[in-house]
Write a protein that holds these residues in place. Structure first.
Motif, PDB file in Angstrom:
ATOM      1  N   ALA A  63      11.037  -3.392   4.319  1.00 31.29           N
ATOM      2  CA  ALA A  63       9.612  -3.672   4.491  1.00 31.29           C
ATOM      3  C   ALA A  63       9.056  -4.175   3.169  1.00 31.29           C
ATOM      4  CB  ALA A  63       8.878  -2.423   4.946  1.00 31.29           C
ATOM      5  N   ILE A  64       8.338  -5.307   3.222  1.00 36.80           N
ATOM      6  CA  ILE A  64       7.777  -5.890   1.999  1.00 36.80           C
ATOM      7  C   ILE A  64       6.274  -6.122   2.109  1.00 36.80           C
ATOM      8  CG2 ILE A  64       9.976  -6.951   1.353  1.00 36.80           C
ATOM      9  CD1 ILE A  64       8.727  -9.662   2.267  1.00 36.80           C
ATOM     10  N   GLY A  65       5.702  -5.893   3.292  1.00 38.45           N
ATOM     11  CA  GLY A  65       4.271  -6.126   3.463  1.00 38.45           C
ATOM     12  C   GLY A  65       3.816  -5.723   4.846  1.00 38.45           C
ATOM     13  N   ARG A  66       2.556  -6.064   5.129  1.00 35.24           N
ATOM     14  CA  ARG A  66       1.994  -5.780   6.450  1.00 35.24           C
ATOM     15  C   ARG A  66       1.157  -6.951   6.911  1.00 35.24           C
ATOM     16  NH1 ARG A  66      -2.658  -1.059   5.573  1.00 35.24           N
ATOM     17  NH2 ARG A  66      -4.185  -2.396   4.579  1.00 35.24           N
ATOM     18  N   LEU A  67       1.102  -7.093   8.237  1.00 33.43           N
ATOM     19  CA  LEU A  67       0.272  -8.109   8.877  1.00 33.43           C
ATOM     20  C   LEU A  67      -0.373  -7.448  10.082  1.00 33.43           C
ATOM     21  CD1 LEU A  67      -0.683 -11.075   9.203  1.00 33.43           C
ATOM     22  CD2 LEU A  67       1.363 -11.455  10.598  1.00 33.43           C
ATOM     23  N   TYR A  68      -1.701  -7.323  10.040  1.00 34.29           N
ATOM     24  CA  TYR A  68      -2.454  -6.691  11.119  1.00 34.29           C
ATOM     25  C   TYR A  68      -3.340  -7.757  11.754  1.00 34.29           C
ATOM     26  CZ  TYR A  68      -1.440  -2.042   9.038  1.00 34.29           C
ATOM     27  OH  TYR A  68      -0.849  -0.906   8.544  1.00 34.29           O
ATOM     28  N   THR A 100     -11.354 -15.180  19.582  1.00 38.22           N
ATOM     29  CA  THR A 100     -11.161 -15.114  18.134  1.00 38.22           C
ATOM     30  C   THR A 100      -9.960 -14.241  17.793  1.00 38.22           C
ATOM     31  OG1 THR A 100     -13.551 -15.287  17.809  1.00 38.22           O
ATOM     32  CG2 THR A 100     -12.277 -14.512  15.941  1.00 38.22           C
ATOM     33  N   LEU A 101      -9.133 -14.743  16.887  1.00 37.07           N
ATOM     34  CA  LEU A 101      -8.107 -13.903  16.268  1.00 37.07           C
ATOM     35  C   LEU A 101      -8.744 -13.285  15.031  1.00 37.07           C
ATOM     36  CD1 LEU A 101      -4.950 -16.233  16.182  1.00 37.07           C
ATOM     37  CD2 LEU A 101      -5.429 -14.398  17.779  1.00 37.07           C
ATOM     38  N   ASN A 102      -8.608 -11.989  14.881  1.00 33.57           N
ATOM     39  CA  ASN A 102      -9.101 -11.315  13.683  1.00 33.57           C
ATOM     40  C   ASN A 102      -7.906 -10.981  12.808  1.00 33.57           C
ATOM     41  OD1 ASN A 102     -12.097 -10.787  14.077  1.00 33.57           O
ATOM     42  ND2 ASN A 102     -11.238 -10.103  16.013  1.00 33.57           N
ATOM     43  N   LEU A 103      -7.844 -11.629  11.654  1.00 35.98           N
ATOM     44  CA  LEU A 103      -6.822 -11.278  10.669  1.00 35.98           C
ATOM     45  C   LEU A 103      -7.358 -10.064   9.932  1.00 35.98           C
ATOM     46  CD1 LEU A 103      -4.242 -11.633   9.071  1.00 35.98           C
ATOM     47  CD2 LEU A 103      -5.398 -13.415   7.730  1.00 35.98           C
ATOM     48  N   ILE A 104      -6.909  -8.888  10.357  1.00 37.51           N
ATOM     49  CA  ILE A 104      -7.405  -7.638   9.796  1.00 37.51           C
ATOM     50  C   ILE A 104      -6.891  -7.468   8.379  1.00 37.51           C
ATOM     51  CG2 ILE A 104      -7.455  -5.129  10.087  1.00 37.51           C
ATOM     52  CD1 ILE A 104      -6.809  -5.688  13.112  1.00 37.51           C
ATOM     53  N   ASP A 105      -5.598  -7.722   8.192  1.00 35.01           N
ATOM     54  CA  ASP A 105      -5.023  -7.541   6.861  1.00 35.01           C
ATOM     55  C   ASP A 105      -3.682  -8.239   6.766  1.00 35.01           C
ATOM     56  OD1 ASP A 105      -5.218  -5.974   4.220  1.00 35.01           O
ATOM     57  OD2 ASP A 105      -3.191  -5.554   4.885  1.00 35.01           O
ATOM     58  N   ILE A 106      -3.456  -8.838   5.633  1.00 33.73           N
ATOM     59  CA  ILE A 106      -2.128  -9.302   5.259  1.00 33.73           C
ATOM     60  C   ILE A 106      -1.951  -8.933   3.792  1.00 33.73           C
ATOM     61  CG2 ILE A 106      -2.934 -11.648   4.778  1.00 33.73           C
ATOM     62  CD1 ILE A 106      -0.076 -12.595   5.630  1.00 33.73           C
ATOM     63  N   SER A 107      -0.914  -8.178   3.488  1.00 31.17           N
ATOM     64  CA  SER A 107      -0.617  -7.798   2.107  1.00 31.17           C
ATOM     65  C   SER A 107       0.872  -7.711   1.892  1.00 31.17           C
ATOM     66  CB  SER A 107      -1.248  -6.467   1.689  1.00 31.17           C
ATOM     67  OG  SER A 107      -1.860  -5.775   2.669  1.00 31.17           O
ATOM     68  N   ALA A 122      -5.205  10.575  -5.787  1.00 27.64           N
ATOM     69  CA  ALA A 122      -6.032  11.278  -4.804  1.00 27.64           C
ATOM     70  C   ALA A 122      -7.041  10.324  -4.168  1.00 27.64           C
ATOM     71  CB  ALA A 122      -6.746  12.462  -5.454  1.00 27.64           C
ATOM     72  N   PHE A 123      -7.672   9.485  -4.989  1.00 30.45           N
ATOM     73  CA  PHE A 123      -8.639   8.515  -4.482  1.00 30.45           C
ATOM     74  C   PHE A 123      -7.976   7.527  -3.527  1.00 30.45           C
ATOM     75  CE2 PHE A 123     -10.661   4.331  -4.913  1.00 30.45           C
ATOM     76  CZ  PHE A 123     -11.942   4.627  -4.450  1.00 30.45           C
ATOM     77  N   LEU A 124      -6.834   6.973  -3.945  1.00 30.49           N
ATOM     78  CA  LEU A 124      -6.149   5.986  -3.103  1.00 30.49           C
ATOM     79  C   LEU A 124      -5.640   6.605  -1.808  1.00 30.49           C
ATOM     80  CD1 LEU A 124      -4.266   3.873  -5.783  1.00 30.49           C
ATOM     81  CD2 LEU A 124      -6.315   3.241  -4.490  1.00 30.49           C
ATOM     82  N   ASP A 125      -5.180   7.846  -1.850  1.00 28.51           N
ATOM     83  CA  ASP A 125      -4.772   8.532  -0.622  1.00 28.51           C
ATOM     84  C   ASP A 125      -5.945   8.650   0.338  1.00 28.51           C
ATOM     85  OD1 ASP A 125      -2.115   8.856  -1.311  1.00 28.51           O
ATOM     86  OD2 ASP A 125      -2.332  10.960  -1.917  1.00 28.51           O
ATOM     87  N   GLN A 126      -7.089   9.053  -0.178  1.00 33.62           N
ATOM     88  CA  GLN A 126      -8.288   9.196   0.657  1.00 33.62           C
ATOM     89  C   GLN A 126      -8.701   7.841   1.226  1.00 33.62           C
ATOM     90  OE1 GLN A 126     -11.641   8.041  -0.399  1.00 33.62           O
ATOM     91  NE2 GLN A 126     -12.429   8.712   1.575  1.00 33.62           N
ATOM     92  N   LEU A 146       4.264   5.242   7.333  1.00 32.19           N
ATOM     93  CA  LEU A 146       3.018   5.554   6.630  1.00 32.19           C
ATOM     94  C   LEU A 146       3.206   5.670   5.122  1.00 32.19           C
ATOM     95  CD1 LEU A 146       1.105   7.944   9.042  1.00 32.19           C
ATOM     96  CD2 LEU A 146       0.517   5.603   8.393  1.00 32.19           C
ATOM     97  N   SER A 147       4.302   6.216   4.666  1.00 35.63           N
ATOM     98  CA  SER A 147       4.544   6.335   3.234  1.00 35.63           C
ATOM     99  C   SER A 147       4.633   4.947   2.592  1.00 35.63           C
ATOM    100  CB  SER A 147       5.818   7.136   2.973  1.00 35.63           C
ATOM    101  OG  SER A 147       6.065   7.218   1.592  1.00 35.63           O
ATOM    102  N   PHE A 148       5.363   4.041   3.224  1.00 36.26           N
ATOM    103  CA  PHE A 148       5.440   2.669   2.724  1.00 36.26           C
ATOM    104  C   PHE A 148       4.050   2.030   2.712  1.00 36.26           C
ATOM    105  CE2 PHE A 148       5.282  -1.813   3.827  1.00 36.26           C
ATOM    106  CZ  PHE A 148       5.823  -2.353   2.672  1.00 36.26           C
ATOM    107  N   LEU A 149       3.325   2.168   3.820  1.00 35.53           N
ATOM    108  CA  LEU A 149       2.004   1.552   3.930  1.00 35.53           C
ATOM    109  C   LEU A 149       1.032   2.106   2.889  1.00 35.53           C
ATOM    110  CD1 LEU A 149       1.754   1.418   7.811  1.00 35.53           C
ATOM    111  CD2 LEU A 149       1.938  -0.550   6.262  1.00 35.53           C
ATOM    112  N   ARG A 150       1.144   3.388   2.611  1.00 44.74           N
ATOM    113  CA  ARG A 150       0.300   4.023   1.596  1.00 44.74           C
ATOM    114  C   ARG A 150       0.612   3.415   0.217  1.00 44.74           C
ATOM    115  NH1 ARG A 150      -2.431   8.567   2.201  1.00 44.74           N
ATOM    116  NH2 ARG A 150      -1.305   9.089   4.109  1.00 44.74           N
ATOM    117  N   GLY A 151       1.891   3.245  -0.095  1.00 49.04           N
ATOM    118  CA  GLY A 151       2.280   2.637  -1.366  1.00 49.04           C
ATOM    119  C   GLY A 151       1.863   1.185  -1.464  1.00 49.04           C
ATOM    120  N   LEU A 152       1.987   0.459  -0.368  1.00 47.92           N
ATOM    121  CA  LEU A 152       1.557  -0.939  -0.331  1.00 47.92           C
ATOM    122  C   LEU A 152       0.063  -1.033  -0.603  1.00 47.92           C
ATOM    123  CD1 LEU A 152       2.037  -3.963   0.305  1.00 47.92           C
ATOM    124  CD2 LEU A 152       1.662  -3.376   2.726  1.00 47.92           C
TER     125      LEU A 152
END
Length: 165
Positions: A74-79, A86-93, A43-47, A16-22
């Motif tokens: 870890a360098i990114g995420r793929l959800y 249908t495949l839903n590409l929720i997020d790639i960053s 604070a805004f980004l945490d929320q 979660l800490s990595f994902l929050r920073g990403l």
């Protein structure tokens, strides 16, 4: 020995800490324009991260929430949510230093290959000014709807060429 190869691994609570920073890195340019203090931005980004994370967990149960890793880093995420049609590409960053190196292209190619093989379409949502929109267009995605923040993009499966018997 650490492998330099890119691979996916399931995201865990400890990430979660990595994902929050990403997440924060994906909004850095936007936040620079606010004129807010650094503590207010954090604070805004945490929320916002907490709300997004909770939403994804609740609304996309059964999804693959994966980290993109270079070796052990870890360098990114793929959800991805794989529905029946249908495949839903929720997020790639990706972290900023890993963007523009073809990594997103590699994973988008794998998803489009998977969708084509299974005869499924792919859907995603993107902000109109997001540079990734051009990548999605190159892969055959078209805008099919929008709200005041995101555009919905869709790509139909491309059937394999029929080979005569």
């Amino acid at each position: 020995m650490r492998s330099p190869e890119l691979h996916l691994r399931p995201a865990e609570e400890a990430d979660l800490s990595f994902l929050r920073g990403l997440y924060a890195s994906t909004r850095a340019q936007e936040m620079a324009l606010t004129g807010w203090t650094q503590p207010a931005i954090e604070a805004f980004l945490d929320q916002q991260f907490d709300a997004q994370h909770r939403y994804y967990q609740e609304h996309y149960q059964g999804s693959d929430f994966s980290l993109i890793c270079q070796g052990e880093q870890a360098i990114g995420r793929l959800y991805v949510f794989r529905g029946p049609t249908t495949l839903n590409l929720i997020d790639i960053s990706l972290l900023p230093e890993w963007r523009g190196q073809g990594i997103g292209t590699r994973y988008l190619q794998a998803l489009t290959d998977e969708a084509d093989a299974g005869g499924t379409s792919i859907r995603l949502f993107v902000e109109p000014a997001n540079p990734a929109k051009r990548l999605y267009e190159r892969f055959g995605f078209g805008v099919t709807g929008s709200n005041h923040i995101y555009q919905q993009m869709h790509r139909e499966a491309v059937p394999a060429l029929a080979v005569p018997a």
